[in-house]
Enzyme design. Structure first.
Site, PDB file in Angstrom:
ATOM      1  N   TYR A 172      -2.301  -1.519  10.331  1.00 40.42           N
ATOM      2  CA  TYR A 172      -2.271  -1.625   8.876  1.00 40.42           C
ATOM      3  C   TYR A 172      -0.962  -1.051   8.328  1.00 40.42           C
ATOM      4  O   TYR A 172      -0.284  -1.674   7.508  1.00 40.42           O
ATOM      5  CB  TYR A 172      -3.470  -0.876   8.286  1.00 40.42           C
ATOM      6  CG  TYR A 172      -3.676  -1.059   6.799  1.00 40.42           C
ATOM      7  CD1 TYR A 172      -4.317  -2.189   6.301  1.00 40.42           C
ATOM      8  CD2 TYR A 172      -3.253  -0.088   5.895  1.00 40.42           C
ATOM      9  CE1 TYR A 172      -4.528  -2.349   4.934  1.00 40.42           C
ATOM     10  CE2 TYR A 172      -3.463  -0.238   4.529  1.00 40.42           C
ATOM     11  CZ  TYR A 172      -4.095  -1.373   4.060  1.00 40.42           C
ATOM     12  OH  TYR A 172      -4.301  -1.535   2.714  1.00 40.42           O
ATOM     13  N   SER A 225       0.862  -1.174   0.000  1.00 41.85           N
ATOM     14  CA  SER A 225       0.000   0.000   0.000  1.00 41.85           C
ATOM     15  C   SER A 225       0.899   1.224   0.000  1.00 41.85           C
ATOM     16  O   SER A 225       2.095   1.131   0.315  1.00 41.85           O
ATOM     17  CB  SER A 225      -0.868  -0.005   1.264  1.00 41.85           C
ATOM     18  OG  SER A 225      -1.500   1.245   1.475  1.00 41.85           O
TER      19      SER A 225
END
Length: 266
Positions: free
Chosen positions: A161, A148
């Site tokens: 995350y 990401s």
């Protein structure tokens, strides 16, 4: 162009985790159209089988496999099943993931462990199972992690995350070094915000946590730093995966590619 593209993964066998929907499903479809035999691995067996049936109906070879990426026995058994059914393992896309948002001071430890288990334990277990097959086959391979922009940058409310996505870059670098002698490459795709069910779920959650409207979350949080105010698409991410999967030498390994409409530049 289309004909050349259609041959880029001819007869390769790919496992894509979390592939019953969203980014994973698009990558599986892209690989299938490029000639690969594709295994749709997902926690939801029926959804995995349905996605595989859709590919088969379009003339591609695909199977659905139930796989909880945090379950060692299930990952090993599922990988063996794919290798036996499709003729080995050439490509792994470690894509399965979840998102949980909360400020650190309120973050539940159990939720922290669950998110890290899916992203990091899952990446490790699927990588180990795939590498064992790739090494024995002696025909090289490609391991692709779904990172990401949060593999490079932080956002509020996303401590586990961001931690997990940073960790995938470290894992990819080690796999790249260990796998090189076997012709196995490892790379990371780092998308910006992609309009998937995962992101759709985040929008109202962040609106509530930040005390702003959902429209403001999209415009002023998610897409503020992009060059054009646009979401990255699942097709964009799938094209990046195809690029990594079809690259034929160790020249491109241990790298991370940001696909984010300029949100993060390096």
């Amino acid at each position: 162009m289309n004909q050349r593209k259609s041959m880029r993964l001819q007869d390769k066998v790919a496992i894509v985790t979390g592939a019953a929907s969203g980014i994973g499903k698009e990558i599986a479809g892209c690989f299938a159209r490029a000639g690969a035999k594709v295994a749709i691995a997902d926690l939801d067996r029926s959804a995995a089988e349905q996605a595989a049936e859709e590919l088969e109906a379009a003339g591609h070879q695909a199977i659905g496999v139930a796989m909880d990426v945090t379950d060692e026995a299930q990952v090993d058994a599922g990988t063996d099943k794919v290798a036996e059914a499709l003729g080995g393992i050439d490509i792994l896309v470690s894509n399965a993931g979840i998102q949980i948002v909360d400020p650190i001071e309120d973050f539940d430890f159990g939720k922290w462990k669950r998110l890290l288990a899916i992203h990091l334990d899952g990446a490790f277990l699927t990588t180990r199972a795939a590498l064992r097959r790739m090494y024995r086959q002696g025909r090289g391979g490609s391991v692709i992690y779904m990172g990401s922009v949060h593999s490079k940058e932080a956002s509020v409310l996303k401590a586990p995350y961001v931690t997990a996505k940073h960790g995938l870059i470290g894992l990819a670098k080690v796999v790249a070094k260990e796998g090189a002698q076997h012709g196995v490459r490892a790379n990371v795709i780092c998308p910006g915000f992609v309009r998937t069910p995962l992101v759709d779920k985040q929008i109202p959650e962040q609106a509530q946590d930040l005390g702003i409207s959902e429209e403001e979350v999209v415009k002023n949080v998610m897409l503020k730093e992009t060059v054009d105010g646009e979401f990255t698409t699942i097709e964009d991410v799938a094209e990046a995966a195809l690029f990594f999967a079809s690259f034929e030498s160790n020249a491109l390994t241990g790298q991370s590619l940001v696909v984010s409409h300029g949100w993060f530049m390096q």
